[in-house]
Motif scaffolding. Structure first.
Motif, PDB file in Angstrom:
ATOM      1  N   SER A  75       5.949  37.260 -13.003  1.00  0.00           N
ATOM      2  CA  SER A  75       5.284  36.946 -11.731  1.00  0.00           C
ATOM      3  C   SER A  75       5.715  35.556 -11.299  1.00  0.00           C
ATOM      4  N   THR A  76       6.691  35.510 -10.391  1.00  0.00           N
ATOM      5  CA  THR A  76       7.231  34.224  -9.970  1.00  0.00           C
ATOM      6  C   THR A  76       6.168  33.364  -9.304  1.00  0.00           C
ATOM      7  N   ASN A  77       5.290  34.015  -8.571  1.00  0.00           N
ATOM      8  CA  ASN A  77       4.209  33.272  -7.930  1.00  0.00           C
ATOM      9  C   ASN A  77       3.268  34.270  -7.289  1.00  0.00           C
ATOM     10  N   SER A  78       2.034  34.324  -7.787  1.00  0.00           N
ATOM     11  CA  SER A  78       1.067  35.258  -7.210  1.00  0.00           C
ATOM     12  C   SER A  78       0.404  34.662  -5.973  1.00  0.00           C
ATOM     13  N   GLN A  79       0.691  33.399  -5.695  1.00  0.00           N
ATOM     14  CA  GLN A  79       0.112  32.734  -4.539  1.00  0.00           C
ATOM     15  C   GLN A  79       1.057  32.853  -3.337  1.00  0.00           C
ATOM     16  N   TRP A  80       0.512  32.579  -2.180  1.00  0.00           N
ATOM     17  CA  TRP A  80       1.321  32.571  -0.970  1.00  0.00           C
ATOM     18  C   TRP A  80       2.223  31.333  -0.990  1.00  0.00           C
ATOM     19  N   THR A  81       3.488  31.552  -0.709  1.00  0.00           N
ATOM     20  CA  THR A  81       4.439  30.446  -0.724  1.00  0.00           C
ATOM     21  C   THR A  81       5.631  30.792   0.158  1.00  0.00           C
ATOM     22  N   TYR A  82       6.390  29.781   0.581  1.00  0.00           N
ATOM     23  CA  TYR A  82       7.613  30.030   1.342  1.00  0.00           C
ATOM     24  C   TYR A  82       8.702  30.472   0.362  1.00  0.00           C
ATOM     25  N   SER A  83       9.184  31.696   0.534  1.00  0.00           N
ATOM     26  CA  SER A  83      10.084  32.305  -0.443  1.00  0.00           C
ATOM     27  C   SER A  83      11.412  32.707   0.195  1.00  0.00           C
ATOM     28  N   ASN A  84      12.427  32.713  -0.634  1.00  0.00           N
ATOM     29  CA  ASN A  84      13.778  33.075  -0.221  1.00  0.00           C
ATOM     30  C   ASN A  84      13.968  34.581  -0.398  1.00  0.00           C
ATOM     31  N   LEU A  85      14.003  35.318   0.694  1.00  0.00           N
ATOM     32  CA  LEU A  85      14.154  36.772   0.618  1.00  0.00           C
ATOM     33  C   LEU A  85      15.502  37.184   0.040  1.00  0.00           C
ATOM     34  N   VAL A  86      16.516  36.356   0.254  1.00  0.00           N
ATOM     35  CA  VAL A  86      17.834  36.662  -0.301  1.00  0.00           C
ATOM     36  C   VAL A  86      17.755  36.701  -1.824  1.00  0.00           C
ATOM     37  N   SER A  87      17.067  35.731  -2.413  1.00  0.00           N
ATOM     38  CA  SER A  87      16.921  35.694  -3.871  1.00  0.00           C
ATOM     39  C   SER A  87      16.094  36.871  -4.371  1.00  0.00           C
ATOM     40  N   ILE A  88      15.020  37.185  -3.654  1.00  0.00           N
ATOM     41  CA  ILE A  88      14.171  38.317  -4.047  1.00  0.00           C
ATOM     42  C   ILE A  88      14.970  39.620  -4.001  1.00  0.00           C
ATOM     43  N   LEU A  89      15.773  39.779  -2.957  1.00  0.00           N
ATOM     44  CA  LEU A  89      16.581  40.988  -2.809  1.00  0.00           C
ATOM     45  C   LEU A  89      17.649  41.072  -3.892  1.00  0.00           C
ATOM     46  N   ASN A  90      18.276  39.944  -4.206  1.00  0.00           N
ATOM     47  CA  ASN A  90      19.277  39.930  -5.278  1.00  0.00           C
ATOM     48  C   ASN A  90      18.652  40.281  -6.618  1.00  0.00           C
ATOM     49  N   ASP A  91      17.444  39.783  -6.860  1.00  0.00           N
ATOM     50  CA  ASP A  91      16.735  40.111  -8.094  1.00  0.00           C
ATOM     51  C   ASP A  91      16.474  41.617  -8.194  1.00  0.00           C
ATOM     52  N   THR A  92      16.078  42.203  -7.073  1.00  0.00           N
ATOM     53  CA  THR A  92      15.772  43.632  -7.062  1.00  0.00           C
ATOM     54  C   THR A  92      17.022  44.455  -7.322  1.00  0.00           C
ATOM     55  N   ARG A  93      18.129  44.092  -6.689  1.00  0.00           N
ATOM     56  CA  ARG A  93      19.378  44.824  -6.921  1.00  0.00           C
ATOM     57  C   ARG A  93      19.819  44.670  -8.375  1.00  0.00           C
ATOM     58  N   SER A  94      19.703  43.464  -8.931  1.00  0.00           N
ATOM     59  CA  SER A  94      20.090  43.242 -10.331  1.00  0.00           C
ATOM     60  C   SER A  94      19.237  44.094 -11.268  1.00  0.00           C
ATOM     61  N   PHE A  95      17.946  44.231 -10.928  1.00  0.00           N
ATOM     62  CA  PHE A  95      17.034  45.029 -11.738  1.00  0.00           C
ATOM     63  C   PHE A  95      17.488  46.485 -11.810  1.00  0.00           C
ATOM     64  N   LEU A  96      18.051  46.994 -10.714  1.00  0.00           N
ATOM     65  CA  LEU A  96      18.477  48.399 -10.644  1.00  0.00           C
ATOM     66  C   LEU A  96      19.971  48.581 -10.903  1.00  0.00           C
ATOM     67  N   HIS A  97      20.668  47.492 -11.189  1.00  0.00           N
ATOM     68  CA  HIS A  97      22.135  47.518 -11.252  1.00  0.00           C
ATOM     69  C   HIS A  97      22.673  48.566 -12.230  1.00  0.00           C
ATOM     70  N   GLN A  98      22.113  48.618 -13.435  1.00  0.00           N
ATOM     71  CA  GLN A  98      22.619  49.557 -14.446  1.00  0.00           C
ATOM     72  C   GLN A  98      22.434  51.009 -14.006  1.00  0.00           C
TER      73      GLN A  98
END
Length: 367
Positions: free
Chosen positions: A222-245
């Motif tokens: 859980s990178t941050n359960s609070q509201w914060t200004y977040s980088n969607l590019v990083s979040i999207l890259n993380d998601t793709r990496s998670f499904l990469h295999q």
């Protein structure tokens, strides 16, 4: 009665016409049943022998089989229904003049969708057919939902397990990598090319395992359960990496098109869940393609304006077969996805023409 049947036929789209096979060895009865079904808007055909019935069912698609229990020949209707149950997902309604307990109990083992006791009228036939087809569709839908819920639970379990065992995996992996380095040094000293190749392979596979664990842990934390200004590019890259295999295994090309988008005020872990749900849906859709070549998912980020306000738009497009029974729109995950987006004051739509999910998140500038 004629007006009722006419209106049913007129209101039924040609693409929705259900195909029914009637298995009945009394030719006159079979013709009458088919005629009645056609009046109600069904596509009906009949056969009178067991072998013909099995051949038709194997070679063509049917939405329902009306099966006479007592047939001439080596097999009766119950035996044929048993074969259908083992090889096809086609609902069966029995037609019979016999309602004795022994016959009914034997027929129950094939889990029929109903019984029609001869003689029956056209209205009883119509109601039985409609209910059987509807029940069959509901059961298929439930199986799809259960499968998708199990898939979601699997991801949750993977995330929890990955966090728990990462330390246990990384320690021996570090030792393996160190040993591989030592073997590689020894191989170079002795000019042993075979040993050198094996040491390099051990190191390569160990690095791959370490990367998989890292991706899983990174995604599950859980990178941050609070509201914060977040980088969607990083979040999207993380998601793709998670499904990469999985993408590699299934031959799926996942392309990201990143526009110049600002950080978004959000709950990062919840947005990860939205992206995972929608990309998982796209993954299931492309896997319905008969060919494994050319499976593709495209995800794009851009800024759009509406009513004087700016939004970040995320589009998830796939080139899979459009099968709504496989789609997230048929399952509970859509409610979760919509509620998260609504919580973020965003919007989610499904564009069937482009086979895309499109959702927006408002751009809120820091005070």
């Amino acid at each position: 009665m004629y007006k009722t049947m006419t209106s049913i036929v007129e209101n039924q789209k040609e693409t929705d016409v259900k195909k029914i096979l009637v298995v009945e060895d009394e030719r006159i009865i079979a013709i009458n049943i088919c005629s009645t079904l056609k009046q109600y808007g069904y596509n009906a055909t009949y056969v009178s022998e067991a072998n013909d019935a099995i051949e038709q069912i194997e070679s063509e698609h049917f939405d329902l089989v009306l099966m006479d229990i007592m047939l001439n020949g080596p097999m009766d209707g119950i035996e044929i229904a048993g074969k259908i149950k083992r090889s096809k997902e086609i609902p069966v309604i029995y037609l019979t003049a016999y309602s004795d307990e022994a016959t009914i109990n034997r027929a129950k083992t094939t889990e029929p969708f109903g019984y029609l006791i001869k003689p029956f009228n056209s209205r009883d036939l119509y109601i039985s057919v409609e209910m059987a087809i509807y029940k069959s569709q509901v059961q298929k839908h439930i199986r799809v939902v259960e499968s998708r819920l199990a898939e979601n639970q699997k991801w949750e379990t993977i995330a929890l397990v990955a966090s728990g065992i990462s330390h246990e995996i990384n320690n021996p992996l570090t030792s393996i990598l160190n040993l591989a380095d030592l073997i590689l040094l020894e191989a170079k000293k002795t000019s042993n090319s075979t040993l050198k190749e094996k040491a390099e392979k051990i190191a390569e596979e160990s690095e791959r395992i370490a990367k998989i664990v890292k991706n899983l842990v990174s995604y599950s934390q859980s990178t941050n359960s609070q509201w914060t200004y977040s980088n969607l590019v990083s979040i999207l890259n993380d998601t793709r990496s998670f499904l990469h295999q999985y993408f590699l295994k299934e031959g799926i090309q996942c392309e990201l098109e990143m526009g110049d988008v600002p950080h978004v005020y959000c709950q990062p872990q919840k947005i990860k869940q939205v992206l995972l749900n929608l990309i998982q849906d796209a993954r299931l859709r492309v896997n319905t393609r008969e060919d494994s070549i050319g499976r593709k998912i495209s995800v794009s980020l851009s800024v759009v304006g509406e009513d004087g306000k700016e939004f970040v738009q995320i589009q998830i497009k796939d080139n899979g077969a459009e099968d709504l029974m496989m789609g997230i729109s048929q399952m509970n995950s859509l409610d979760v996805t919509r509620s998260i987006i609504a919580e973020h004051k965003g919007n989610l739509i499904r564009e069937e023409e482009s086979s895309s999910w499109v959702f927006t998140l408002p751009i809120v500038k820091p005070v």
